[in-house]
Design an enzyme around this catalytic site. Structure first.
Site, short mmCIF file in Angstrom:
data_model
loop_
_atom_site.label_atom_id
_atom_site.label_comp_id
_atom_site.label_asym_id
_atom_site.label_seq_id
_atom_site.Cartn_x
_atom_site.Cartn_y
_atom_site.Cartn_z
CD GLU A 191 -2.29 2.48 -3.52
OE1 GLU A 191 -3.25 3.23 -3.71
OE2 GLU A 191 -1.74 2.37 -2.40
CG ASP A 213 -1.77 1.20 1.35
OD1 ASP A 213 -2.63 1.40 0.47
OD2 ASP A 213 -1.62 1.96 2.33
#
Length: 725
Positions: free
Chosen positions: A450, A397
């Site tokens: 990401e 993330d």
């Protein structure tokens, strides 16, 4: 009378002495062994040796008792008497040697202990001939550390830990403590105050809002050997991957890990997805964070059951042929006082400079990636999920927030690196290390970034200076494509570049095309609601969008609910709109996604060379139509699929298209087919591309409105002569 002074006895009794084992326990003094035990409020204390010999102990002060025995003492138990109560007999924690070895301590100091979870935290074991639990924690700034839990009435004075020297590690073996015991650490900061913390290495925790760590041990026997063997030989970049992203708490509320197994397997297999990606399953205190505010990096959230229950879920998914990816959050951690924040009274896991150690936007701390032990904590955590839970991939993330020192900061709010640049060199080194280590230890897994910027080499090997990820989320494709599809079809002809721009960079990285949870929250609405037009047109646009996504170079990811046209924006506090499947048009969309996945997997041209620009070609015809985007995909064996999208609201008849091969092209997918709720415009299942003397073969097609066609070239078939049939 003891030779120890009163101040030392008081420090030991209060649990504030760094080396309680040097005072308590058994100590050989010439020919005699001195035994000391801490039993406050006792009226009499004695040690019972392994041969049954009683050694009476006398009270020397501050609740500490002492006696001696001629000869060596290996094992003993302590029996204490109390006024008006029964005797209490127990093994003595302080008679035991350390449960962590010198090699482990050396590796921790160097930041190279790849299996850190095996030596730090709480571990049930037999030690010194007795069953109990060893507690080990890294807290280099602490002056003293105590273990407290339900096994000592949450009073830690009698369970002070010993310092293991310059490593900053503290250790204590507590006899009799078994799996299921709740505990925390109590740390005396160098500023003089005590702080109470959950175990950073805890492998289980109480169900939130309770915050204690829980001693656990696994008894799970895996049955996914076949899957794991195949995975080790796989190359995910050249294999099909369509990912179903799931927030477990709201997919079907109320399911445990074990309850979810059958339902997820039936559903995901029925839909044809190759993988599930779970939003973070590590322990987190606030459900509204969706798991992205992690406080227990090694603990599967107890909301859905025990760690072995999660193992069961993943094992069952593997046995059903479904891969498991989990979101992983090394970019920041929350400031909750019971967790990592200011762990031993000072910045420890976080960078001490707030210009590098805080995310003001998120109200969280940033890890100190340049500190050996912190980097080791995170690398080992990634390996832990692969080793202990057999996950097949980690989606990392917010990588952009880690890469840049000026991320979401104004001028003067950040400190340049040693070269004067904005890159966080320590975070880059950490990402390279975790990726290289994970791929070396676990062939066939995937590390997915990401990453929302154009940082170079995200999926380039670390040997060439890249970050070493296997895949990167293509956020540019996502933003441009959603923007295009949100437009009324009558205006799309002016914005063809929003679709075609992705072809410029589609092969610069190994991409995943994500329509994730982030695209259906915070007022954005659902994917269905973002499509223009009436209900029929929204569904047609949605089918076309998905067929285009699945045909585009890159792997696919779709957040739960979008596969059946969820009407409302996703909210973590309630379940999906499953009721809408009672409407035939949404059931048809649901069926279309299943066909889409199965057709995709059957055609290697759509996935075997996703990152190879030589396997991709834009195609067109003599007349350019700005509402039509067409291209071909090829595999290594000459198999070719053409993807043609007509994103206008009207059908196009007699559309001339130059194809790379002459002959028969089968219409293997038509998003406008009546069985999916479309208008049924198409080519009767087949298209003929006719040879031309000097130019590419050309076919005349019927393009459905708001529709996408997939055509497969059939080299074995021949165009029938006019007299046939």
């Amino acid at each position: 009378m003891t030779s120890l002074d009163a101040s030392l006895l008081e420090a030991v009794a209060s649990g504030s002495y760094h080396d309680p084992h040097s005072v308590l326990g058994a100590h050989l003094d010439g020919t005699r062994t001195v035994i000391r035990a801490q039993r406050p409020l006792a009226t009499a204390v004695r040690a019972v040796l392994i041969d049954g010999t009683d050694v009476p102990l006398a009270h020397e002060g501050s609740g500490i008792w002492e006696g001696s025995y001629v000869g060596p003492v290996t094992a003993y138990r302590v029996i204490a008497s109390y006024e008006g109560g029964p005797d209490w007999e127990a093994d003595d924690p302080y008679r035991h040697s350390p449960t962590i070895g010198e090699l482990d301590l050396h590796l921790i100091r160097e930041g190279r202990h790849e299996e850190l979870w095996r030596v730090l935290g709480a571990h049930v074991r037999e030690h010194g001939g007795t069953q109990g639990t060893s507690f080990t924690v890294w807290a280099p700034n602490a002056r003293a550390v105590r273990v407290l839990g339900d096994f000592n009435g949450w009073y830690g004075n009698n369970h002070a830990m010993r310092s293991m020297g310059g490593t900053g590690v503290w250790e204590l073996f507590v006899p009799g403590v078994a799996a299921g015991a709740a505990y925390k650490f109590e740390l005396l900061s160098r500023h003089g105050g005590w702080v109470t913390k959950a175990d950073p290495m805890a492998r289980f925790a109480e169900v939130p809002p309770a915050t204690a760590s829980v001693v656990t041990e696994s008894a799970y026997a895996w049955a996914d050997g076949g899957w794991m063997s195949r995975r080790a030989k796989s190359t995910p970049v050249s294999e099909p991957m369509s990912v179903y992203e799931v927030h477990l708490a709201s997919w079907r509320p109320g399911l445990s890990y074990r309850d979810a197994a059958d339902q997820l397997i039936d559903y995901v297999a029925g839909q044809g997805f190759t993988h599930i990606e779970f939003l973070p399953l590590a322990e987190h205190p606030f459900g509204g964070s969706w798991g992205y505010q992690v406080t227990g990096y090694f603990a599967p959230t107890s909301r859905f059951g025990q760690p072995d229950d999660l193992r069961y879920l993943i094992d069952r998914l593997h046995q059903a042929g479904i891969g498991v990816i989990m979101d992983w959050v090394p970019g920041h951690f929350p400031k909750d006082s019971f967790a990592l924040a200011r762990f031993d009274g000072d910045p420890l896991y976080e960078h001490p400079d707030p210009r590098r150690g805080e995310h003001r936007d998120w109200g969280t701390y940033i890890f100190d990636y340049g500190r050996n032990e912190v980097r080791n904590f995170l690398v080992a955590n990634a390996l832990y999920w692969f080793e202990e839970f057999h996950v097949d991939g980690l989606r990392v993330d917010a990588v952009a927030s880690m890469l840049y020192l000026d991320y979401s900061r104004e001028e003067g709010e950040w400190v340049p690196n040693i070269h004067g640049g904005r890159e966080n060199l320590e975070a880059i080194h950490f990402l390279q290390e975790v990726n290289a280590t994970a791929y070396k230890r676990y062939p066939g897994i995937v590390m997915i970034a990401e990453e929302s910027t154009s940082f170079p080499g995200v999926t380039a090997p670390t040997s060439r200076g890249g970050l070493g990820f296997g895949f990167k989320w293509n956020m540019g494709w996502m933003n441009d494509t959603l923007q295009y599809f949100a437009r009324d079809p009558m205006y799309r002809s002016h914005h063809e570049g929003e679709l075609s721009f992705s072809f410029v960079y589609a092969f610069s990285e190994n991409f995943v095309l994500p329509i994730s949870h982030d695209e259906v929250v915070h007022g954005k609405g659902s994917l269905f609601s973002r499509m223009p037009g009436d209900h029929w047109q929204k569904l047609a646009n949605l089918r076309a969008f998905l067929a285009y996504q699945w045909g585009h170079p890159g792997k696919q990811l779709l957040f739960m609910g979008q596969e059946f046209g969820q009407l409302s924006e996703w909210a973590e506090g309630r379940g999906l709109d499953w009721w809408i499947l009672d409407q035939p048009s949404h059931a048809q969309l649901h069926g279309f996604v299943g066909v889409l996945n199965r057709t995709y997997k059957e055609h290697s041209a759509l996935w075997a060379r996703d990152s190879d620009g030589a396997a991709f070609s834009r195609i067109g015809g003599p007349v350019w139509n700005p509402n039509v985007v067409a291209f071909t995909r090829r595999d290594w064996h000459g198999n070719t699929v053409a993807v043609i999208g007509n994103f206008s609201g009207v059908p196009v008849h007699g559309f001339e298209l130059d194809l790379p091969e002459a002959g028969v092209w089968h219409e293997v997918l038509n998003s406008d087919a009546q069985e999916y709720g479309g208008s049924g415009v198409g080519n009767m299942g087949v298209v003929y591309a006719h040879e031309r003397e000097k130019d590419s073969p050309r076919a005349s097609l019927v393009l459905p409105p708001l529709g996408v066609l997939w055509l497969r070239h059939d080299p074995e078939a021949h165009i029938p002569s006019p007299t046939q049939g």
